[in-house]
Write a protein that holds these residues in place. Sequence first.
Motif, PDB file in Angstrom:
ATOM      1  N   ASN A  20       0.838  -1.199   0.000  1.00  0.00           N
ATOM      2  CA  ASN A  20       0.000   0.000   0.000  1.00  0.00           C
ATOM      3  C   ASN A  20       0.874   1.250   0.000  1.00  0.00           C
ATOM      4  O   ASN A  20       0.595   2.228  -0.698  1.00  0.00           O
ATOM      5  CB  ASN A  20      -0.905  -0.024   1.240  1.00  0.00           C
ATOM      6  N   ASP A  24       0.756   3.712  -3.086  1.00  0.00           N
ATOM      7  CA  ASP A  24       0.144   5.017  -2.863  1.00  0.00           C
ATOM      8  C   ASP A  24       1.146   6.144  -2.638  1.00  0.00           C
ATOM      9  O   ASP A  24       0.755   7.274  -2.349  1.00  0.00           O
ATOM     10  CB  ASP A  24      -0.799   4.953  -1.649  1.00  0.00           C
ATOM     11  N   SER A 105      -7.409   0.966  -0.471  1.00  0.00           N
ATOM     12  CA  SER A 105      -8.466   0.843   0.537  1.00  0.00           C
ATOM     13  C   SER A 105      -9.620   0.002   0.012  1.00  0.00           C
ATOM     14  O   SER A 105     -10.100  -0.925   0.677  1.00  0.00           O
ATOM     15  CB  SER A 105      -9.002   2.236   0.898  1.00  0.00           C
ATOM     16  N   HIS A 192      -2.495  10.708   4.963  1.00  0.00           N
ATOM     17  CA  HIS A 192      -2.475   9.430   4.236  1.00  0.00           C
ATOM     18  C   HIS A 192      -2.096   8.302   5.179  1.00  0.00           C
ATOM     19  O   HIS A 192      -2.746   7.251   5.215  1.00  0.00           O
ATOM     20  CB  HIS A 192      -1.493   9.513   3.069  1.00  0.00           C
ATOM     21  N   ASP A 196      -4.711   5.320   5.903  1.00  0.00           N
ATOM     22  CA  ASP A 196      -4.470   4.033   5.258  1.00  0.00           C
ATOM     23  C   ASP A 196      -3.882   2.968   6.184  1.00  0.00           C
ATOM     24  O   ASP A 196      -4.204   1.784   6.052  1.00  0.00           O
ATOM     25  CB  ASP A 196      -3.566   4.216   4.036  1.00  0.00           C
ATOM     26  N   SER A 281     -10.530   6.578  -0.067  1.00  0.00           N
ATOM     27  CA  SER A 281      -9.343   6.328  -0.879  1.00  0.00           C
ATOM     28  C   SER A 281      -8.496   7.590  -0.994  1.00  0.00           C
ATOM     29  O   SER A 281      -8.969   8.622  -1.468  1.00  0.00           O
ATOM     30  CB  SER A 281      -9.763   5.865  -2.281  1.00  0.00           C
ATOM     31  N   THR A 282      -7.242   7.483  -0.566  1.00  0.00           N
ATOM     32  CA  THR A 282      -6.303   8.590  -0.751  1.00  0.00           C
ATOM     33  C   THR A 282      -6.125   8.888  -2.237  1.00  0.00           C
ATOM     34  O   THR A 282      -6.026  10.042  -2.644  1.00  0.00           O
ATOM     35  CB  THR A 282      -4.934   8.229  -0.133  1.00  0.00           C
TER      36      THR A 282
END
Length: 338
Positions: A20, A24, A105, A192, A196, A281-282
Amino acid sequence: MVTTLLVVVIILAIGFDYINGFHDAANSIATVVSTKVLTPFQAVLWAALFNFAAYFYFTDHKVANTIAKTVLEEYITLEVILAGLVAAILWNLFTWWYGIPSSSSHTLLGGFAGAGMAKAASMGASVMAAINFAPILKVIAFIVLAPVIGMFISVIISIILLHLSKNARPSVAEKWFKKLQLVSSAALSFTHGGNDAQKVMGIIYVAMVASKVLKTGDAMPEWIPISCYAAISLGTMSGGWKIVKTMGSKITKVNAFEGVAAETAGAVTLGLTEHFGIPVSTTHTITGSIVGVGLLKRVSAVRWGVTVNLLWAWVLTIPVSATLAAVIYSIIHLFFIN
Protein backbone atom coordinates in the motif's frame (compact mmCIF):
# COMPACT_ATOMS: atom_id res chain seq x y z
CA MET A 1 -2.64 -24.82 12.95
CA VAL A 2 -4.60 -21.77 14.05
CA THR A 3 -1.48 -20.15 15.49
CA THR A 4 0.49 -20.78 12.30
CA LEU A 5 -2.33 -19.47 10.11
CA LEU A 6 -2.69 -16.40 12.32
CA VAL A 7 1.02 -15.65 11.90
CA VAL A 8 0.68 -16.05 8.12
CA VAL A 9 -2.33 -13.69 8.08
CA ILE A 10 -0.49 -11.06 10.16
CA ILE A 11 2.59 -11.25 7.91
CA LEU A 12 0.43 -10.90 4.79
CA ALA A 13 -1.48 -8.00 6.34
CA ILE A 14 1.73 -6.12 7.15
CA GLY A 15 2.99 -7.03 3.67
CA PHE A 16 -0.18 -5.49 2.22
CA ASP A 17 0.52 -2.31 4.20
CA TYR A 18 4.03 -2.22 2.72
CA ILE A 19 2.61 -2.64 -0.80
CA ASN A 20 0.00 0.00 0.00
CA GLY A 21 2.86 2.36 0.85
CA PHE A 22 4.72 2.06 -2.45
CA HIS A 23 1.45 1.79 -4.42
CA ASP A 24 0.14 5.02 -2.86
CA ALA A 25 3.46 6.89 -2.55
CA ALA A 26 2.49 8.82 -5.67
CA ASN A 27 -0.49 10.35 -3.90
CA SER A 28 1.62 12.54 -1.65
CA ILE A 29 4.79 13.01 -3.71
CA ALA A 30 3.65 13.20 -7.34
CA THR A 31 3.15 16.96 -7.48
CA VAL A 32 6.21 17.80 -5.35
CA VAL A 33 8.35 15.69 -7.73
CA SER A 34 6.75 17.00 -10.92
CA THR A 35 7.39 20.61 -9.83
CA LYS A 36 11.01 19.67 -8.95
CA VAL A 37 10.70 20.96 -5.39
CA LEU A 38 12.23 17.66 -4.23
CA THR A 39 14.05 14.88 -6.02
CA PRO A 40 12.22 11.54 -6.08
CA PHE A 41 14.49 10.14 -3.35
CA GLN A 42 14.06 13.20 -1.12
CA ALA A 43 10.31 13.10 -1.70
CA VAL A 44 9.83 9.48 -0.61
CA LEU A 45 11.91 10.06 2.54
CA TRP A 46 9.84 13.17 3.32
CA ALA A 47 6.57 11.31 2.77
CA ALA A 48 7.66 8.25 4.77
CA LEU A 49 8.63 10.42 7.73
CA PHE A 50 5.17 11.97 7.93
CA ASN A 51 3.45 8.65 7.20
CA PHE A 52 4.94 7.32 10.42
CA ALA A 53 4.45 10.57 12.36
CA ALA A 54 0.69 10.01 12.01
CA TYR A 55 1.04 7.14 14.51
CA PHE A 56 1.43 9.66 17.33
CA TYR A 57 -1.71 11.62 16.41
CA PHE A 58 -4.34 9.24 15.03
CA THR A 59 -4.91 7.20 18.17
CA ASP A 60 -8.69 6.81 18.04
CA HIS A 61 -8.53 4.09 15.33
CA LYS A 62 -11.96 5.03 13.94
CA VAL A 63 -11.12 3.91 10.39
CA ALA A 64 -9.77 0.59 11.72
CA ASN A 65 -13.04 0.02 13.54
CA THR A 66 -15.05 0.67 10.36
CA ILE A 67 -13.00 -1.81 8.31
CA ALA A 68 -13.26 -4.43 11.06
CA LYS A 69 -17.06 -4.25 10.93
CA THR A 70 -17.57 -4.61 7.17
CA VAL A 71 -18.15 -8.38 7.48
CA LEU A 72 -20.38 -9.70 10.26
CA GLU A 73 -18.42 -11.44 13.01
CA GLU A 74 -20.06 -14.87 12.61
CA TYR A 75 -18.70 -15.10 9.05
CA ILE A 76 -15.13 -14.01 9.88
CA THR A 77 -12.52 -16.75 10.02
CA LEU A 78 -8.78 -16.74 9.43
CA GLU A 79 -9.42 -18.38 6.05
CA VAL A 80 -11.77 -15.53 5.07
CA ILE A 81 -9.18 -12.94 6.07
CA LEU A 82 -6.40 -14.86 4.29
CA ALA A 83 -8.39 -15.00 1.04
CA GLY A 84 -9.25 -11.31 1.25
CA LEU A 85 -5.62 -10.31 1.82
CA VAL A 86 -4.27 -12.46 -1.02
CA ALA A 87 -6.85 -11.01 -3.43
CA ALA A 88 -6.07 -7.45 -2.31
CA ILE A 89 -2.32 -7.97 -2.72
CA LEU A 90 -2.74 -9.46 -6.21
CA TRP A 91 -4.96 -6.60 -7.43
CA ASN A 92 -2.66 -3.99 -5.91
CA LEU A 93 0.39 -5.48 -7.63
CA PHE A 94 -1.50 -5.73 -10.93
CA THR A 95 -2.56 -2.06 -10.87
CA TRP A 96 0.89 -0.96 -9.70
CA TRP A 97 2.56 -2.86 -12.57
CA TYR A 98 0.39 -1.06 -15.13
CA GLY A 99 0.71 2.32 -13.40
CA ILE A 100 -2.99 2.53 -12.52
CA PRO A 101 -3.61 4.59 -9.36
CA SER A 102 -6.41 2.43 -7.99
CA SER A 103 -7.53 2.42 -4.37
CA SER A 104 -5.68 0.14 -1.95
CA SER A 105 -8.47 0.84 0.54
CA HIS A 106 -11.21 -0.41 -1.75
CA THR A 107 -9.05 -3.36 -2.81
CA LEU A 108 -8.79 -4.47 0.82
CA LEU A 109 -12.47 -3.82 1.49
CA GLY A 110 -13.56 -5.70 -1.65
CA GLY A 111 -11.31 -8.64 -0.84
CA PHE A 112 -12.55 -8.92 2.74
CA ALA A 113 -16.21 -8.62 1.70
CA GLY A 114 -15.88 -11.07 -1.21
CA ALA A 115 -14.28 -13.73 0.98
CA GLY A 116 -16.99 -13.21 3.61
CA MET A 117 -19.67 -13.66 0.96
CA ALA A 118 -18.03 -16.91 -0.20
CA LYS A 119 -17.98 -18.10 3.42
CA ALA A 120 -21.71 -17.37 3.75
CA ALA A 121 -22.40 -19.33 0.55
CA SER A 122 -20.41 -22.30 1.86
CA MET A 123 -22.63 -22.30 4.98
CA GLY A 124 -25.78 -22.39 2.86
CA ALA A 125 -26.70 -18.79 3.63
CA SER A 126 -27.33 -15.93 1.21
CA VAL A 127 -24.05 -14.44 -0.03
CA MET A 128 -25.22 -11.04 1.18
CA ALA A 129 -25.83 -12.35 4.71
CA ALA A 130 -22.16 -11.79 5.59
CA ILE A 131 -22.15 -8.10 4.71
CA ASN A 132 -22.64 -5.33 7.26
CA PHE A 133 -24.26 -2.84 4.93
CA ALA A 134 -23.92 0.34 7.02
CA PRO A 135 -20.10 0.68 6.70
CA ILE A 136 -20.04 -0.80 3.18
CA LEU A 137 -22.57 1.71 1.83
CA LYS A 138 -20.69 4.55 3.51
CA VAL A 139 -17.46 3.52 1.76
CA ILE A 140 -19.20 3.08 -1.61
CA ALA A 141 -20.78 6.54 -1.30
CA PHE A 142 -17.36 8.08 -0.78
CA ILE A 143 -16.03 6.51 -3.97
CA VAL A 144 -17.94 9.39 -5.56
CA LEU A 145 -17.89 11.91 -2.71
CA ALA A 146 -14.17 11.83 -1.83
CA PRO A 147 -12.87 13.04 -5.23
CA VAL A 148 -15.73 15.54 -5.54
CA ILE A 149 -15.00 16.96 -2.08
CA GLY A 150 -11.28 17.07 -2.88
CA MET A 151 -12.00 18.85 -6.17
CA PHE A 152 -14.32 21.37 -4.53
CA ILE A 153 -11.87 22.17 -1.71
CA SER A 154 -8.94 22.49 -4.14
CA VAL A 155 -10.88 25.06 -6.19
CA ILE A 156 -11.66 27.08 -3.03
CA ILE A 157 -8.04 26.93 -1.82
CA SER A 158 -6.79 27.92 -5.28
CA ILE A 159 -9.07 30.96 -5.35
CA ILE A 160 -7.92 32.00 -1.85
CA LEU A 161 -4.24 31.58 -2.77
CA LEU A 162 -4.70 33.52 -6.00
CA HIS A 163 -6.30 36.37 -4.07
CA LEU A 164 -3.53 36.42 -1.43
CA SER A 165 -0.73 36.43 -4.01
CA LYS A 166 -2.30 38.70 -6.65
CA ASN A 167 0.11 41.58 -5.95
CA ALA A 168 3.24 39.45 -5.67
CA ARG A 169 5.81 39.23 -8.42
CA PRO A 170 5.54 35.88 -10.23
CA SER A 171 9.12 34.88 -9.39
CA VAL A 172 8.63 35.65 -5.68
CA ALA A 173 5.27 33.87 -5.59
CA GLU A 174 6.75 30.79 -7.27
CA LYS A 175 9.56 30.71 -4.69
CA TRP A 176 7.09 30.84 -1.80
CA PHE A 177 4.78 28.25 -3.28
CA LYS A 178 7.68 25.84 -3.68
CA LYS A 179 8.42 26.25 0.03
CA LEU A 180 4.75 25.79 0.87
CA GLN A 181 4.71 22.58 -1.14
CA LEU A 182 6.94 21.02 1.47
CA VAL A 183 4.26 21.79 4.06
CA SER A 184 1.32 20.67 1.91
CA SER A 185 2.98 17.41 0.85
CA ALA A 186 3.89 16.71 4.48
CA ALA A 187 0.26 17.31 5.51
CA LEU A 188 -0.98 14.96 2.80
CA SER A 189 1.52 12.25 3.80
CA PHE A 190 0.51 12.69 7.44
CA THR A 191 -3.20 12.21 6.77
CA HIS A 192 -2.48 9.43 4.24
CA GLY A 193 -0.62 7.50 6.94
CA GLY A 194 -3.40 8.14 9.44
CA ASN A 195 -6.12 6.92 7.08
CA ASP A 196 -4.47 4.03 5.26
CA ALA A 197 -2.43 2.35 8.01
CA GLN A 198 -5.60 1.97 10.06
CA LYS A 199 -7.26 -0.23 7.45
CA VAL A 200 -4.80 -3.06 7.98
CA MET A 201 -4.92 -2.49 11.73
CA GLY A 202 -8.61 -3.35 11.58
CA ILE A 203 -7.92 -6.53 9.59
CA ILE A 204 -5.23 -7.74 12.03
CA TYR A 205 -7.52 -7.01 14.97
CA VAL A 206 -10.40 -9.11 13.58
CA ALA A 207 -7.92 -11.89 12.73
CA MET A 208 -6.88 -12.01 16.38
CA VAL A 209 -10.52 -12.01 17.48
CA ALA A 210 -11.32 -14.79 15.00
CA SER A 211 -8.45 -16.88 16.38
CA LYS A 212 -9.63 -16.14 19.96
CA VAL A 213 -6.37 -14.44 20.92
CA LEU A 214 -8.50 -11.37 21.64
CA LYS A 215 -12.15 -10.91 22.51
CA THR A 216 -14.44 -8.45 20.75
CA GLY A 217 -14.09 -5.14 22.53
CA ASP A 218 -10.57 -5.78 23.82
CA ALA A 219 -8.08 -2.93 23.40
CA MET A 220 -5.88 -3.18 20.32
CA PRO A 221 -2.33 -4.29 21.26
CA GLU A 222 0.11 -1.45 20.67
CA TRP A 223 2.36 -3.53 18.39
CA ILE A 224 -0.38 -3.55 15.73
CA PRO A 225 -0.45 0.21 14.97
CA ILE A 226 3.35 0.48 15.30
CA SER A 227 3.83 -2.37 12.80
CA CYS A 228 1.28 -0.97 10.35
CA TYR A 229 2.63 2.58 10.40
CA ALA A 230 6.20 1.28 10.04
CA ALA A 231 5.21 -0.96 7.10
CA ILE A 232 3.39 1.74 5.17
CA SER A 233 6.29 4.15 5.77
CA LEU A 234 8.85 1.64 4.47
CA GLY A 235 6.62 0.98 1.47
CA THR A 236 6.43 4.69 0.73
CA MET A 237 10.24 4.84 0.79
CA SER A 238 10.24 2.20 -1.97
CA GLY A 239 8.41 4.59 -4.27
CA GLY A 240 5.95 3.80 -7.04
CA TRP A 241 7.31 5.69 -10.00
CA LYS A 242 4.85 4.48 -12.65
CA ILE A 243 1.95 5.91 -10.67
CA VAL A 244 3.91 9.08 -9.84
CA LYS A 245 4.07 9.80 -13.58
CA THR A 246 0.31 9.36 -13.98
CA MET A 247 -0.60 11.48 -10.96
CA GLY A 248 2.05 14.17 -11.46
CA SER A 249 1.71 14.95 -15.14
CA LYS A 250 -0.81 12.84 -17.08
CA ILE A 251 -3.99 14.19 -15.46
CA THR A 252 -2.98 17.83 -15.83
CA LYS A 253 0.31 19.71 -15.78
CA VAL A 254 0.85 20.94 -12.23
CA ASN A 255 2.97 23.89 -11.07
CA ALA A 256 4.01 24.71 -7.48
CA PHE A 257 0.94 26.86 -6.78
CA GLU A 258 -1.40 24.12 -8.00
CA GLY A 259 0.58 21.50 -6.10
CA VAL A 260 0.03 23.39 -2.85
CA ALA A 261 -3.70 23.74 -3.54
CA ALA A 262 -4.18 20.08 -4.53
CA GLU A 263 -2.14 18.62 -1.66
CA THR A 264 -3.75 20.88 0.93
CA ALA A 265 -7.21 19.98 -0.35
CA GLY A 266 -6.33 16.29 -0.21
CA ALA A 267 -5.01 16.61 3.35
CA VAL A 268 -8.13 18.49 4.52
CA THR A 269 -10.44 15.90 2.95
CA LEU A 270 -8.55 12.96 4.45
CA GLY A 271 -8.44 14.63 7.86
CA LEU A 272 -12.19 15.23 7.84
CA THR A 273 -13.07 11.71 6.73
CA GLU A 274 -10.72 10.14 9.30
CA HIS A 275 -12.43 12.20 12.00
CA PHE A 276 -15.73 10.58 11.05
CA GLY A 277 -14.21 7.11 10.70
CA ILE A 278 -14.76 6.87 6.94
CA PRO A 279 -12.08 4.77 5.15
CA VAL A 280 -11.81 6.78 1.93
CA SER A 281 -9.34 6.33 -0.88
CA THR A 282 -6.30 8.59 -0.75
CA THR A 283 -5.92 7.97 -4.48
CA HIS A 284 -9.45 9.14 -5.29
CA THR A 285 -9.10 12.16 -3.03
CA ILE A 286 -5.86 13.54 -4.48
CA THR A 287 -6.98 12.77 -8.04
CA GLY A 288 -10.10 14.86 -7.49
CA SER A 289 -7.97 17.63 -6.01
CA ILE A 290 -5.63 17.63 -9.01
CA VAL A 291 -8.61 17.73 -11.38
CA GLY A 292 -9.93 20.72 -9.38
CA VAL A 293 -6.81 22.81 -9.92
CA GLY A 294 -6.83 21.84 -13.59
CA LEU A 295 -10.46 22.93 -13.99
CA LEU A 296 -9.67 26.32 -12.49
CA LYS A 297 -7.35 26.98 -15.43
CA ARG A 298 -9.75 25.69 -18.07
CA VAL A 299 -11.74 22.54 -18.70
CA SER A 300 -9.41 21.47 -21.51
CA ALA A 301 -6.42 21.56 -19.12
CA VAL A 302 -7.60 18.25 -17.67
CA ARG A 303 -6.73 15.21 -19.78
CA TRP A 304 -10.18 13.64 -19.60
CA GLY A 305 -9.16 10.47 -21.43
CA VAL A 306 -6.70 9.62 -18.65
CA THR A 307 -9.27 10.59 -16.00
CA VAL A 308 -11.95 8.33 -17.50
CA ASN A 309 -9.49 5.40 -17.47
CA LEU A 310 -8.86 6.07 -13.78
CA LEU A 311 -12.61 6.11 -13.11
CA TRP A 312 -12.95 2.67 -14.70
CA ALA A 313 -10.22 1.35 -12.39
CA TRP A 314 -12.06 2.83 -9.40
CA VAL A 315 -15.40 1.27 -10.41
CA LEU A 316 -13.86 -2.15 -11.04
CA THR A 317 -11.65 -2.37 -7.93
CA ILE A 318 -14.23 -3.54 -5.37
CA PRO A 319 -16.07 -6.10 -7.58
CA VAL A 320 -12.84 -7.50 -9.07
CA SER A 321 -11.21 -7.81 -5.62
CA ALA A 322 -14.38 -9.36 -4.19
CA THR A 323 -14.65 -11.90 -7.02
CA LEU A 324 -10.97 -12.79 -6.78
CA ALA A 325 -11.24 -13.23 -3.00
CA ALA A 326 -14.34 -15.42 -3.38
CA VAL A 327 -12.47 -17.70 -5.80
CA ILE A 328 -9.42 -17.87 -3.52
CA TYR A 329 -11.61 -18.66 -0.49
CA SER A 330 -13.36 -21.44 -2.43
CA ILE A 331 -9.97 -22.99 -3.26
CA ILE A 332 -8.83 -22.74 0.37
CA HIS A 333 -12.15 -24.20 1.55
CA LEU A 334 -11.92 -27.08 -0.93
CA PHE A 335 -8.31 -28.13 -0.30
CA PHE A 336 -7.55 -27.10 3.25
CA ILE A 337 -10.82 -27.14 5.22
CA ASN A 338 -12.54 -30.25 3.88
